[in-house]
Motif scaffolding. Structure first.
Motif, PDB file in Angstrom:
ATOM      1  N   UNK A 225       4.522 -54.643 109.800  1.00 50.61           N
ATOM      2  CA  UNK A 225       5.457 -55.734 109.538  1.00 50.61           C
ATOM      3  C   UNK A 225       5.250 -56.335 108.172  1.00 50.61           C
ATOM      4  N   UNK A 226       5.967 -57.415 107.947  1.00 51.90           N
ATOM      5  CA  UNK A 226       5.889 -58.080 106.660  1.00 51.90           C
ATOM      6  C   UNK A 226       5.987 -59.583 106.850  1.00 51.90           C
ATOM      7  N   UNK A 227       5.565 -60.292 105.829  1.00 46.74           N
ATOM      8  CA  UNK A 227       5.661 -61.747 105.809  1.00 46.74           C
ATOM      9  C   UNK A 227       6.659 -62.141 104.732  1.00 46.74           C
ATOM     10  N   UNK A 228       7.284 -63.281 104.912  1.00 47.73           N
ATOM     11  CA  UNK A 228       8.306 -63.695 103.949  1.00 47.73           C
ATOM     12  C   UNK A 228       7.892 -64.889 103.079  1.00 47.73           C
ATOM     13  N   UNK A 229       6.616 -65.263 103.096  1.00 48.48           N
ATOM     14  CA  UNK A 229       6.171 -66.455 102.378  1.00 48.48           C
ATOM     15  C   UNK A 229       6.256 -66.320 100.854  1.00 48.48           C
ATOM     16  N   UNK A 230       6.413 -65.113 100.342  1.00 44.67           N
ATOM     17  CA  UNK A 230       6.547 -64.905  98.898  1.00 44.67           C
ATOM     18  C   UNK A 230       7.973 -64.515  98.496  1.00 44.67           C
ATOM     19  N   UNK A 231       8.865 -64.549  99.434  1.00 47.95           N
ATOM     20  CA  UNK A 231      10.258 -64.178  99.157  1.00 47.95           C
ATOM     21  C   UNK A 231      10.962 -65.281  98.378  1.00 47.95           C
ATOM     22  N   UNK A 232      11.843 -64.852  97.481  1.00 48.59           N
ATOM     23  CA  UNK A 232      12.681 -65.776  96.731  1.00 48.59           C
ATOM     24  C   UNK A 232      14.078 -65.173  96.641  1.00 48.59           C
ATOM     25  N   UNK A 233      14.967 -65.538  97.558  1.00 47.15           N
ATOM     26  CA  UNK A 233      16.311 -64.953  97.564  1.00 47.15           C
ATOM     27  C   UNK A 233      17.129 -65.303  96.319  1.00 47.15           C
ATOM     28  N   UNK A 234      16.698 -66.297  95.556  1.00 49.66           N
ATOM     29  CA  UNK A 234      17.404 -66.677  94.329  1.00 49.66           C
ATOM     30  C   UNK A 234      17.074 -65.756  93.152  1.00 49.66           C
TER      31      UNK A 234
ATOM     32  N   UNK B 116       8.908 -61.410  96.038  1.00 51.66           N
ATOM     33  CA  UNK B 116       7.796 -60.506  96.314  1.00 51.66           C
ATOM     34  C   UNK B 116       7.757 -60.156  97.798  1.00 51.66           C
ATOM     35  N   UNK B 117       7.433 -58.917  98.073  1.00 52.28           N
ATOM     36  CA  UNK B 117       7.253 -58.482  99.461  1.00 52.28           C
ATOM     37  C   UNK B 117       5.767 -58.446  99.782  1.00 52.28           C
ATOM     38  N   UNK B 118       5.457 -58.635 101.044  1.00 53.44           N
ATOM     39  CA  UNK B 118       4.085 -58.570 101.543  1.00 53.44           C
ATOM     40  C   UNK B 118       4.124 -57.754 102.835  1.00 53.44           C
ATOM     41  N   UNK B 119       3.622 -56.517 102.764  1.00 53.72           N
ATOM     42  CA  UNK B 119       3.668 -55.625 103.924  1.00 53.72           C
ATOM     43  C   UNK B 119       2.260 -55.363 104.452  1.00 53.72           C
ATOM     44  N   UNK B 120       2.203 -55.174 105.747  1.00 53.63           N
ATOM     45  CA  UNK B 120       0.936 -54.920 106.419  1.00 53.63           C
ATOM     46  C   UNK B 120       1.009 -53.570 107.119  1.00 53.63           C
ATOM     47  N   UNK B 121      -0.032 -52.752 106.889  1.00 54.88           N
ATOM     48  CA  UNK B 121      -0.149 -51.437 107.507  1.00 54.88           C
ATOM     49  C   UNK B 121      -1.489 -51.363 108.216  1.00 54.88           C
TER      50      UNK B 121
END
Length: 119
Positions: free
Chosen positions: A81-90, A111-116
């Motif tokens: 999955x991923x987290x959205x805390x670094x996302x900036x849709x602007x 920025x994306x943050x993915x976990x594997x």
């Protein structure tokens, strides 16, 4: 050889590995082999526009998220999955977010943050 690590983090550098000519298949396999079963590989990077692949890795210092996901999964990792805390849709994702040139935009890129996980 490093073995039985709990976690490995790649923070805002995966795109650099592309333009620097790093063998990412070998790199991701080495990371896979260094982790214990259940170990975590987290990748954070600046997102490029969908469909851009790796074309912006040196000019804008960005990479398409799906490229990273496919390359990491190819090494045997399971996407968790991923987290959205670094996302900036602007963020228009059409500017260079390198720390040397981003100026007042620094830290505002999408920025994306993915976990594997290693099975």
């Amino acid at each position: 050889d490093v073995k039985d690590l709990d976690r490995v983090f790649s923070i805002l550098v995966y795109h650099d590995f592309v333009w620097m000519g790093v063998n990412r298949d070998a790199m991701n396999t080495a990371i896979f082999n260094s982790l214990k079963s259940g170990g975590i590989y987290a990748v954070v990077d600046h997102s490029a526009k969908a469909g851009s692949g790796i074309q912006d890795v040196q000019t804008f210092h960005r990479i398409e998220q799906q490229v990273v996901r496919a390359e990491v999964e190819k090494a045997g990792f399971i996407y968790k999955g991923e987290a959205d805390f670094l996302r900036n849709p602007e963020d228009t994702r059409d500017w260079n977010d390198s720390p040397r040139v981003a100026a007042e935009r620094r830290g505002t890129s999408d920025r994306f943050a993915m976990l594997f996980v290693k099975p």
